[in-house]
Design an enzyme around this catalytic site. Sequence first.
Site, PDB file in Angstrom:
ATOM      1  N   GLU A 191       0.833  -1.214   0.000  1.00 60.32           N
ATOM      2  CA  GLU A 191       0.000   0.000   0.000  1.00 60.32           C
ATOM      3  C   GLU A 191       0.867   1.264   0.000  1.00 60.32           C
ATOM      4  OE1 GLU A 191      -2.708  -0.424   3.295  1.00 60.32           O
ATOM      5  OE2 GLU A 191      -3.992  -1.781   2.171  1.00 60.32           O
ATOM      6  N   GLU A 341      -6.015  -8.650   0.250  1.00 65.67           N
ATOM      7  CA  GLU A 341      -6.381  -8.632   1.669  1.00 65.67           C
ATOM      8  C   GLU A 341      -7.878  -8.352   1.785  1.00 65.67           C
ATOM      9  OE1 GLU A 341      -4.258  -5.675   3.893  1.00 65.67           O
ATOM     10  OE2 GLU A 341      -2.316  -6.243   3.068  1.00 65.67           O
TER      11      GLU A 341
HETATM   12  C1  GLA Z   1      -3.837  -2.763   5.257  1.00 67.25           C
HETATM   13  C2  GLA Z   1      -2.415  -3.287   5.336  1.00 67.25           C
HETATM   14  C3  GLA Z   1      -2.251  -4.448   6.271  1.00 67.25           C
HETATM   15  C4  GLA Z   1      -3.073  -4.240   7.518  1.00 67.25           C
HETATM   16  C5  GLA Z   1      -4.521  -4.046   7.125  1.00 67.25           C
HETATM   17  C6  GLA Z   1      -5.467  -3.924   8.301  1.00 67.25           C
HETATM   18  O1  GLA Z   1      -4.565  -3.262   4.241  1.00 67.25           O
HETATM   19  O2  GLA Z   1      -1.929  -3.661   4.063  1.00 67.25           O
HETATM   20  O3  GLA Z   1      -0.887  -4.547   6.592  1.00 67.25           O
HETATM   21  O4  GLA Z   1      -2.617  -3.135   8.198  1.00 67.25           O
HETATM   22  O5  GLA Z   1      -4.622  -2.856   6.395  1.00 67.25           O
HETATM   23  O6  GLA Z   1      -6.791  -3.688   7.879  1.00 67.25           O
END
Ligand code: GLA
Length: 703
Positions: A191, A341
């Site tokens: 991210e 995710e």
């Molecule tokens: C993001 C990050 C993860 C984690 C999630 C929690 O997507 O990529 O490392 O912190 O949020 O929701």
Amino acid sequence: MNGRQSPFGTVAVALLTLCTAGAGGEGAAWASSEQTFPQRATAFADKPAIAVGTAWYPEQWPEAQWEADLSLMRQSGFNTVRIGEFAWSRMEPAEGRFDFDWLDRAIAAARRHGMMVVIGTPTAAPPAWLTAAYPEVLRVDENGVRAGHGGRRHFSFASARYREFCRRIATELARRYGHDPAVVGWQIDNEVGPPSFDQEAVNAWHAFLQKRYGTIETLNRRWATQYWSQHYNSFEQVPLRASGQQNPGLLLDFKHFASFMWTDYVQSQAKALRPLVDPRAFITTNTMFWNAGFDHFEMHRGLDLAAWDNYIPEGRPDWVANGANHDLVRGYRQRNFWLMETQPGRVDWAGVNRALDPGQVREMAWQAIGHGADAVLYWQWRPAPNGQETYHGAVLGQDGRPSPIQPEIARTATELNSAANLLADTTPLAKVAMLFSYDSRWAIDLQRHHRDFDPVKAFTAFYRPLRVQAQGVDVISPGANLSAYRLVVAPDLMVLDQRQADALAGYVRAGGNLVLGPRSGMRDDANALWPQRQPGPLRSLLGAEVAQYHALDEGVKIAGAVQGGATIWAEEMVPLARDVKIIATYADSGGWLDGKPAIVTRRVGRGSITYVGAWLDPVPMAQLMAGLLAEKGIAPFIPDTPADVEVAVRAGGGKRVLIAINHGSEPHPMSLPASAALRGGDWVDGQLAAHGVAWFELQKDAR
Ligand code: GLA
């Protein structure tokens, strides 16, 4: 690193060189694999077509726990783990001293359990030894405050030294695992964002502007710097700013700069990985919900596939709005993507971290599949014993036993495994495209003129009836090839350059149907007003213009073929050509808009162009879209579906798969196409169960 002397310094020269080679999209300098990736999770023919799994952090747990964890993952139906993306201090405990033994064992254990492995480069979390020895790599915020250690993303995207460290760790990982039979893909960083305002970033900014404008005179002209005495004598005088009292041309170019820098940052790792890893392994990065930190189309030009992290922070899904972001992600590469995710129930970063209701975690997984995901990975397997995210939802509890959500996740995983062969080589069908323009989104956000003119909400207002009525929408960039679509809708294409305008005009002249929304065609790519009134370079094609735009503090009525109201924004349209037809007018007793055209359309050969001048309420918006879809002969796969029911069709490889998801808490009857053969899910006596999912195979000739 190029050592030439330059007013911008060596980093900036290197960036300029990369910029010249790659950022224009010519492709030569990109690190993406040469091959076209198939519409399945990986390009490895012997691996599952659909990946299901979790983020796994073996470095956070005693090794004695790993076997039990992996066995439980298999029992949960998982076939994939993503590992490594925050483990830098474990991989390289001191500068140049690498320790991969633990990772060797973790990957070997995953392999023994039949898992596919995605490795994340750990560069979102630089280790303390690095930032202590080289504090200049730390990110500086817009107020000049340098970040410290203890969080993540505390590096500067412009730091040449940081990039060297990143390439080195990426190279070490690629050398070691690039041909590991379990490793199917690579995620660069995690991210990416936010930007930095350190001195190297300032130098890179000046180099970027010089590359973009050539001469300072051109910059002055494009930004109209005679305004407020903003004139610059040299690029070095231009401040690096992302917000505040600044020229909107500068602020939009900051976004272009951030897009270039992040793309280049990711590419610098991709280029290190690509020659060392199996050509079938994908290289990607994971992105965030509607994130506007950079142009995601630009970012993905050099990546093999898109991957994103889909969270419903308040635990109350709006399935249509969420689907819009899935479709946008599919549009980055115009191919299937990874859901890298998603939440096992709840997150830990909302105001109130409400868990999804029973059944909704499964719905959201199937929704992703319906929109083109070939992978569903949960974040995370179990909470770390301490750290910032101990409250986040996880498949297991800290004691290693399943959380109450685990059976639902295991059921979903088992279903996806059983549907994998059917879904293999298929991708969502859509006859309608929507254009998403980062430039327009940024430019509107910089000067909303009405505080509620949220460009994502404006986009979703158009998307909603289209998705519900057409049951398939592609979201693509304004520069994409449009010839496959009968209908193209651009909700608020405020920034339009001449090339894009020519391409849109070409689409219409070739028989396409283009619908523009409010604020379209107002500004060019330096955020300057077009000399013509809206829609600027498309004004003569439309044969009409916007005489005046109005921010509304109360709604205005709309009458005509489309009836109801509009809020937030309304533009007074003026037909200029005789063949322009008025679809709706305003009824605004005694006001500026009274009796004035709100929506106009014009036939152009076999095509048409329509301009919607107001932010329509849901009812007239739905009427307008229904009319357009009917006129263009675009029918839903299943007519008259209840509002809670989502329908998607994936096609390819000689197959058609219909996925139906009931997002509501009542069962719904549905009339399926005669050729639909049930392949799994909650279809009982012609009804789709409450919070149920069912999937069907359709005969080839079925709609
Ligand atoms: C993001 C990050 C993860 C984690 C999630 C929690 O997507 O990529 O490392 O912190 O949020 O929701």
